[in-house]
Design an enzyme around this catalytic site. Structure first.
Site, mmCIF file in Angstrom:
data_model
loop_
_atom_site.group_PDB
_atom_site.id
_atom_site.type_symbol
_atom_site.label_atom_id
_atom_site.label_comp_id
_atom_site.label_asym_id
_atom_site.label_seq_id
_atom_site.Cartn_x
_atom_site.Cartn_y
_atom_site.Cartn_z
ATOM 1 C CG ASN A 10 -1.711 1.230 1.414
ATOM 2 O OD1 ASN A 10 -1.842 2.021 0.480
ATOM 3 N ND2 ASN A 10 -2.271 1.424 2.607
ATOM 4 C CE LYS A 12 0.257 3.279 4.786
ATOM 5 N NZ LYS A 12 0.206 3.380 6.233
ATOM 6 C CG HIS A 94 -5.684 1.687 5.152
ATOM 7 N ND1 HIS A 94 -5.213 2.633 6.040
ATOM 8 C CD2 HIS A 94 -4.682 0.791 4.979
ATOM 9 C CE1 HIS A 94 -3.965 2.313 6.373
ATOM 10 N NE2 HIS A 94 -3.625 1.208 5.748
ATOM 11 C CD GLU A 96 -2.759 5.326 6.849
ATOM 12 O OE1 GLU A 96 -2.734 5.444 5.612
ATOM 13 O OE2 GLU A 96 -1.816 4.793 7.500
ATOM 14 C CD GLU A 166 -3.496 -2.887 7.337
ATOM 15 O OE1 GLU A 166 -2.357 -3.022 6.889
ATOM 16 O OE2 GLU A 166 -4.230 -1.927 7.048
ATOM 17 N N GLY A 172 2.576 1.857 10.764
ATOM 18 C CA GLY A 172 3.510 2.976 10.602
ATOM 19 C C GLY A 172 4.224 3.377 11.885
ATOM 20 C CB SER A 212 5.422 -2.201 11.926
ATOM 21 O OG SER A 212 4.973 -0.880 12.168
HETATM 22 C C1 PEP Z 1 -0.700 -0.129 6.093
HETATM 23 O O1 PEP Z 1 -0.769 1.066 5.878
HETATM 24 O O2 PEP Z 1 -1.586 -0.880 5.678
HETATM 25 C C2 PEP Z 1 0.459 -0.617 6.840
HETATM 26 C C3 PEP Z 1 0.440 -1.843 7.287
HETATM 27 O O3 PEP Z 1 1.507 0.260 7.041
HETATM 28 P P1 PEP Z 1 2.950 -0.082 7.677
HETATM 29 O O4 PEP Z 1 3.423 -1.360 7.050
HETATM 30 O O5 PEP Z 1 3.801 1.084 7.328
HETATM 31 O O6 PEP Z 1 2.746 -0.235 9.151
#
Ligand code: PEP
Length: 251
Positions: A10, A12, A94, A96, A166, A172, A212
């Site tokens: 992703n 973003k 997601h 976000e 997630e 992040g 992460s």
């Molecule tokens: C995500 O945005 O779906 C995500 C898992 O981000 P990150 O891997 O940076 O934690």
């Protein structure tokens, strides 16, 4: 049950045109048999990314979509528009989108309906906040996100869904959920799918972990019983990291 692993990047709101072209030309080197690799560039990068990866097995998917087909929805992109440029899968829900753009379970269920009506596939994201976990509400939150977001669809459509768990506190932040926390939640999700849609669908549904994931932890996470791959944010922006994660899933 052997489920083929999925690793989805992703991007973003990252990567301008030139940067995305460079990363995609590197991604073309990826050659794995046992992993479905997907990338979700920004809307402005979808069209050329899809053309560049035309003869590759990497699927280009969207980070989001609107639930209406067309009309006065300034700034939005519909399923029909995505399909028109060859994009057949969208991430929906997601954290976000939920957090910064006020996307509620109701809005997300409409997006899911629109994707299904348009025969698109969905990567449906769910995840609890740290406060939910500290208050021991994480299972309730996940159950309600699933029930409100995707459990209304017909069982025959469930094959079009990939679930991405997630935990918001791990996205992040560099903080990864530990193996026990991940396996426990994925098992819980699979059991819920079983109680709603039956054993066959629950054994086939792919449940990705996101939060992460990096080259140093991917192998351990992907080896867990109910984990079918990962949704990768930050580490998907760097070819070497993303490639290592894909390789970890290919083992
Ligand atoms: C995500 O945005 O779906 C995500 C898992 O981000 P990150 O891997 O940076 O934690």
């Amino acid at each position: 049950m052997k489920r083929k692993k999925v690793v989805a990047g992703n991007w973003k709101m990252n990567m301008n045109l030139e940067e995305s072209k460079k990363l995609i030309s590197e991604l073309m080197q990826i050659n794995v048999e046992n992993v479905d690799v997907k990338i979700a560039p920004s809307f402005t990068n979808l069209f050329h990314s899809n053309i560049m990866l035309d003869s590759s097995s990497i699927e280009v998917i969207s980070q989001d979509m609107h639930h209406e087909q067309k009309g006065a929805f300034t700034g939005e992109i519909s399923a029909e528009m995505l399909l028109g440029i060859g994009i057949k899968t969208s991430i929906i829900g997601h954290s976000e989108r939920r957090k910064y753009f006020g996307e509620t379970d109701l809005i997300l269920s409409k997006k899911v309906n629109s994707a299904i009506e348009n025969k698109m596939k969905i990567v449906f994201c769910i995840g609890e906040e740290l406060m939910d976990r500290n208050n021991n509400n994480h299972f309730d939150i996940i159950e309600s996100q699933l029930r409100n977001g995707i459990f209304h669809i017909e069982s025959s459509q469930f094959k079009n869904i990939i679930i991405a768990y997630e935990p918001v506190w791990a996205i992040g932040t560099g903080m990864t959920a530990n193996s026990d926390q991940i396996q426990e939640m994925h098992q819980f999700i699979r059991d819920l799918v079983n109680s709603k849609f039956g054993n066959e669908i629950s054994q086939n549904i792919k449940i990705l972990y996101g939060g992460s994931v990096k080259p140093s932890n991917a192998k351990e996470i992907f080896s867990l019983k109910d984990i079918d791959g990962g949704l990768i944010g930050g580490a998907s922006l760097n070819f070497s990291d993303f490639n290592s994660i894909v390789e970890a899933a290919n083992e």
